[in-house]
Scaffold this active site. Structure first.
Site, PDB file in Angstrom:
ATOM      1  N   GLY A 170       0.826  -1.198   0.000  1.00  0.00           N
ATOM      2  CA  GLY A 170       0.000   0.000   0.000  1.00  0.00           C
ATOM      3  C   GLY A 170       0.858   1.245   0.000  1.00  0.00           C
ATOM      4  N   GLN A 188       3.091   9.986   1.251  1.00  0.00           N
ATOM      5  CA  GLN A 188       4.381   9.275   1.214  1.00  0.00           C
ATOM      6  C   GLN A 188       5.201   9.615  -0.036  1.00  0.00           C
ATOM      7  OE1 GLN A 188       2.490   5.263   2.164  1.00  0.00           O
ATOM      8  NE2 GLN A 188       4.497   5.072   3.146  1.00  0.00           N
ATOM      9  N   CYS A 192       5.978  -0.505   6.607  1.00  0.00           N
ATOM     10  CA  CYS A 192       5.571   0.692   5.878  1.00  0.00           C
ATOM     11  C   CYS A 192       6.726   1.109   4.969  1.00  0.00           C
ATOM     12  CB  CYS A 192       5.268   1.796   6.887  1.00  0.00           C
ATOM     13  SG  CYS A 192       4.834   3.377   6.152  1.00  0.00           S
ATOM     14  N   LEU A 193       6.426   1.515   3.743  1.00  0.00           N
ATOM     15  CA  LEU A 193       7.497   1.890   2.813  1.00  0.00           C
ATOM     16  C   LEU A 193       8.292   3.104   3.305  1.00  0.00           C
ATOM     17  CD1 LEU A 193       5.950   1.313  -0.737  1.00  0.00           C
ATOM     18  CD2 LEU A 193       7.598  -0.100   0.492  1.00  0.00           C
ATOM     19  N   HIS A 250      -4.228   1.268   7.730  1.00  0.00           N
ATOM     20  CA  HIS A 250      -2.866   1.825   7.713  1.00  0.00           C
ATOM     21  C   HIS A 250      -2.770   3.005   6.739  1.00  0.00           C
ATOM     22  CE1 HIS A 250       1.709   1.317   7.692  1.00  0.00           C
ATOM     23  NE2 HIS A 250       1.495   2.067   6.623  1.00  0.00           N
ATOM     24  N   GLU A 251      -3.253   2.807   5.526  1.00  0.00           N
ATOM     25  CA  GLU A 251      -3.112   3.864   4.504  1.00  0.00           C
ATOM     26  C   GLU A 251      -3.987   5.082   4.822  1.00  0.00           C
ATOM     27  OE1 GLU A 251      -0.616   3.539   2.776  1.00  0.00           O
ATOM     28  OE2 GLU A 251      -0.355   1.387   3.009  1.00  0.00           O
ATOM     29  N   HIS A 286      -2.358   7.338   7.230  1.00  0.00           N
ATOM     30  CA  HIS A 286      -1.347   8.228   6.633  1.00  0.00           C
ATOM     31  C   HIS A 286      -1.954   9.582   6.244  1.00  0.00           C
ATOM     32  CE1 HIS A 286       2.497   6.215   6.176  1.00  0.00           C
ATOM     33  NE2 HIS A 286       1.942   5.110   5.712  1.00  0.00           N
TER      34      HIS A 286
HETATM   35 CO    CO Z   1       2.704   3.226   5.474  1.00  0.00          CO
END
Ligand code: CO
Length: 160
Positions: free
Chosen positions: A46, A51, A90-91, A132-133, A136
């Site tokens: 995701g 991000q 998480c990226l 999660h997304e 953000h």
């Molecule tokens: Co993330």
């Protein structure tokens, strides 16, 4: 399409609240395509627009399970049901993982790329990814809500 730079933890942009998308124009479509390409490039499940440095309420998710990539504009959590404890990464936190409690089921509404209203009823890993997304978009990161002392660094070199 293009790969965008993924912003890592410590950058203040990850802490800002994203604004709703008011018009789905070519720029937004390009952003979404780039987000999908960037997510795939780094093997993420995701990615949220902040991000890649864009404070707009857009998320993309791909669980690599054969189902189409989810692209959601202005997603809103309608309902959360139950709880599940899962390992999460998480990226924006390369090689870092922690245990996080997420809803077991979630109902989310938003818009697709055509501006049509969509409703997703998800469970298990998809419920985790959506929560999660969407976090953000409000500047909330998984380390904010992880179980204390569960953060660990897993260097891919160590797994070889
Ligand atoms: Co993330």
């Amino acid at each position: 399409m293009a790969i965008r730079k993924v912003i890592e933890y410590g950058d203040e942009v990850l802490r800002k609240k994203s604004k709703p998308v008011e018009e789905i124009n070519d720029k937004i479509i390009t952003l979404i395509d780039d987000m999908v390409e960037t997510m795939h490039k780094y093997n993420g499940v995701g990615l949220a627009a902040p991000q890649v440095g864009i404070l707009k309420r857009i998320i993309v998710i791909d669980l690599y399970d054969g189902s189409p990539v989810i692209k959601l504009i202005n997603p809103v959590i309608i309902k959360e049901i139950g709880k599940q404890l899962l390992e999460e990464g998480c990226l924006s936190f390369p090689n870092q993982y922690a245990k996080v409690e997420r809803p077991e089921k979630i109902i989310v509404e938003g818009l697709n790329e055509k501006g049509e209203k969509v409703r997703i009823e998800a469970k298990e890993i998809l419920a985790q990814a959506l929560a999660h997304e969407i976090n953000h978009l409000d500047g909330i990161l998984f380390v904010d809500i992880m179980l204390p002392d569960t953060l660990q660094t897993i260097n891919p070199e160590d797994l070889k």
